[in-house]
Design an enzyme around this catalytic site. Sequence first.
Site, PDB file in Angstrom:
ATOM      1  N   GLU A 128     -64.340  -6.861 -27.464  1.00  0.00           N
ATOM      2  CA  GLU A 128     -64.761  -7.313 -28.795  1.00  0.00           C
ATOM      3  C   GLU A 128     -64.034  -8.602 -29.145  1.00  0.00           C
ATOM      4  OE1 GLU A 128     -63.889  -4.069 -31.460  1.00  0.00           O
ATOM      5  OE2 GLU A 128     -65.470  -2.790 -30.636  1.00  0.00           O
ATOM      6  N   HIS A 184     -61.666  -8.450 -32.356  1.00  0.00           N
ATOM      7  CA  HIS A 184     -60.728  -7.330 -32.555  1.00  0.00           C
ATOM      8  C   HIS A 184     -59.348  -7.684 -31.988  1.00  0.00           C
ATOM      9  CE1 HIS A 184     -60.021  -2.767 -32.481  1.00  0.00           C
ATOM     10  NE2 HIS A 184     -58.999  -3.243 -31.787  1.00  0.00           N
ATOM     11  N   HIS A 238     -57.409   0.699 -35.918  1.00  0.00           N
ATOM     12  CA  HIS A 238     -57.382   0.155 -37.281  1.00  0.00           C
ATOM     13  C   HIS A 238     -56.651   1.095 -38.246  1.00  0.00           C
ATOM     14  CE1 HIS A 238     -60.127  -3.381 -37.195  1.00  0.00           C
ATOM     15  NE2 HIS A 238     -60.717  -2.749 -36.194  1.00  0.00           N
TER      16      HIS A 238
END
Length: 266
Positions: free
Chosen positions: A237, A240, A148
């Site tokens: 995830e 994500h 991120h």
Amino acid sequence: MTRLSTAVRGLVTALAALLTAAAPARAEPEPRAPEDFVALNSVDPTIIQEMRYFTPHNFVGERVDGYRQPLCILTRPAAEALHTAQRALLRRGYSLKVYDCYRPQRAVDHFVRWAKDLDDQAMKAEFYPDVDKTRLFADGYIAEKSGHSRGSTVDLTLVKLPARPTRPYHPGQPLTPCFAPQDERFPDNSVDMGTGYDCFDTLSHTLDPRVQGQQRAHRLLLKNTLEDLGYVNLAEEWWHYTFKPEAYPDTYFDFPVSRRALTGHH
């Protein structure tokens, strides 16, 4: 040189050192985003934003360092791909909703400090009910670097339109496991993905075979829509995704999440 002049010189030197030490240190300017980072709402104002780390409703239980505003910031190519995905989803009666986008390194550092504080288990009952906190690093739920921070990764879900308001979280309220049935876990206006966001559990694996029916269909709708546009899912995830090729594959930024960090852009 007389003893007096030597003493005076010593006094002057000591005074100068004292004044230098007392002078306020010049504040380091806040880091700014590169020119090709944008606020997502300037590219697509229709995408819903629920920036969880700006709020206390996350696994840490407080606002995370570096989140000055509830704002999704991404590299422009990543934002434009989301805009294209949103146009396709709107035609099917859905909207994207982002939970987290660019994440400063100082926020990741906050996660690491929290993970090492084994006494802080305030949010365990919701976000990691079946994971021992001593296992968070070993099991890959927390790391010292995050994709991120490179600016092309986003955490997101789908909302069926028209979007209902999400009930606000109040610190101290009773917590329910993130993998409980949808009508039992924290109310989120998103579709049922089988778990809540940031659920530290193997049920969060995108293609976990235990997740079937409508929950699996929702995960696949998100996955297929985004992967057609250059996003790659993290298998562990369902929320994500990273846009490829990344504009900054090796750079971990630390400018704060705020409009001011983007000012000066053309």
